[in-house]
Motif scaffolding. Sequence first.
Motif, mmCIF file in Angstrom:
data_model
loop_
_atom_site.group_PDB
_atom_site.id
_atom_site.type_symbol
_atom_site.label_atom_id
_atom_site.label_comp_id
_atom_site.label_asym_id
_atom_site.label_seq_id
_atom_site.Cartn_x
_atom_site.Cartn_y
_atom_site.Cartn_z
ATOM 1 N N GLY A 62 0.834 -1.187 0.000
ATOM 2 C CA GLY A 62 0.000 0.000 0.000
ATOM 3 C C GLY A 62 0.873 1.244 0.000
ATOM 4 N N ILE A 63 0.444 2.263 -0.701
ATOM 5 C CA ILE A 63 1.197 3.509 -0.806
ATOM 6 C C ILE A 63 0.499 4.595 -0.003
ATOM 7 C CG2 ILE A 63 2.032 5.312 -2.356
ATOM 8 C CD1 ILE A 63 2.137 3.197 -4.577
ATOM 9 N N VAL A 64 1.234 5.174 0.942
ATOM 10 C CA VAL A 64 0.775 6.331 1.706
ATOM 11 C C VAL A 64 1.756 7.460 1.416
ATOM 12 C CG1 VAL A 64 0.266 7.273 3.981
ATOM 13 C CG2 VAL A 64 -0.150 4.845 3.519
ATOM 14 N N CYS A 65 1.277 8.550 0.875
ATOM 15 C CA CYS A 65 2.167 9.649 0.508
ATOM 16 C C CYS A 65 1.627 10.954 1.089
ATOM 17 C CB CYS A 65 2.322 9.744 -1.006
ATOM 18 S SG CYS A 65 0.762 9.845 -1.910
ATOM 19 N N TYR A 66 2.519 11.919 1.207
ATOM 20 C CA TYR A 66 2.133 13.175 1.836
ATOM 21 C C TYR A 66 3.021 14.301 1.332
ATOM 22 C CZ TYR A 66 6.253 12.402 4.753
ATOM 23 O OH TYR A 66 7.538 12.185 5.177
ATOM 24 N N SER A 67 2.549 15.526 1.528
ATOM 25 C CA SER A 67 3.356 16.698 1.192
ATOM 26 C C SER A 67 2.808 17.900 1.934
ATOM 27 C CB SER A 67 3.344 16.964 -0.326
ATOM 28 O OG SER A 67 2.074 17.446 -0.734
ATOM 29 N N LEU A 68 3.599 18.946 1.953
ATOM 30 C CA LEU A 68 3.142 20.206 2.534
ATOM 31 C C LEU A 68 2.205 20.950 1.588
ATOM 32 C CD1 LEU A 68 6.477 21.496 4.117
ATOM 33 C CD2 LEU A 68 4.479 20.623 5.331
ATOM 34 N N GLY A 69 2.274 20.607 0.313
ATOM 35 C CA GLY A 69 1.450 21.262 -0.693
ATOM 36 C C GLY A 69 0.149 20.535 -0.951
ATOM 37 N N PRO A 70 -0.571 20.933 -2.014
ATOM 38 C CA PRO A 70 -1.921 20.420 -2.254
ATOM 39 C C PRO A 70 -1.987 19.071 -2.964
ATOM 40 C CG PRO A 70 -1.375 22.068 -3.897
ATOM 41 C CD PRO A 70 -0.223 22.042 -2.925
ATOM 42 N N TYR A 71 -0.849 18.540 -3.429
ATOM 43 C CA TYR A 71 -0.896 17.326 -4.239
ATOM 44 C C TYR A 71 -0.641 16.049 -3.453
ATOM 45 C CZ TYR A 71 -0.784 20.810 -7.908
ATOM 46 O OH TYR A 71 -1.076 21.893 -8.691
ATOM 47 N N GLY A 72 -0.259 16.160 -2.194
ATOM 48 C CA GLY A 72 -0.151 14.993 -1.329
ATOM 49 C C GLY A 72 0.912 13.986 -1.714
#
Length: 209
Positions: free
Chosen positions: A126-136
């Motif tokens: 499973g892929i869990v991704c994140y970012s400080l911006g709007p695209y995650g």
Amino acid sequence: MYGCYRREGVEMAGQQLKTIVFLGSVREGRFGLRVAKFVKKQLESANHSVEIFDPLEMPFPIMTKALHHYQDRSAAPVWLVEADKKLQAADAVVVVSSEYNHSIPPALSNMMDHFPLSSYAFKPSGIVCYSLGPYGGMRAAMQLRAFLGELGCISVGNIFGIPVVNRALDEEGKPLDEKLVPASNRLIGQLDWHAHAMKNHRQAHGIPK
């Protein structure tokens, strides 16, 4: 559908799944740890036994020799051999990834490349991704699909992306956005289904040679 199966699987079968969570960031001030804490809690609530592989806590060097390149495994670092045993025993893999230069964080690929393909093979991811911006972190997630496929742990259809992560979770991984729990459960439901199916098939029929 997936969520229903997951609840039935826990209540009726009670079969616990073993899952390794690879945490992919070592950058100062990283938000990945709070994401990993949240994901761990959500997986545990779905009857997963979870261990986090954190490159800040485990001494992964820049890879010069992968575990499977040791002709004599007794010459390999003990901690790496033990980590591989845990990965071999796992039923599923979850990757928690930030996005560096629109790509996979080098600490993540470096860590995962230390293990042989056979330790990942015929298990879902499973892929869990994140970012400080709007695209995650979705641009990294697209590359992770190919990377995980090459490792042999093909990712499930759903991707759990967290945009503006600094406003989504506190430092202990407590969600500040009510949408995170149902969003994570969609990924976990699919991961459960695939992990149980693959585990049952491995036990019944083995794996291709």
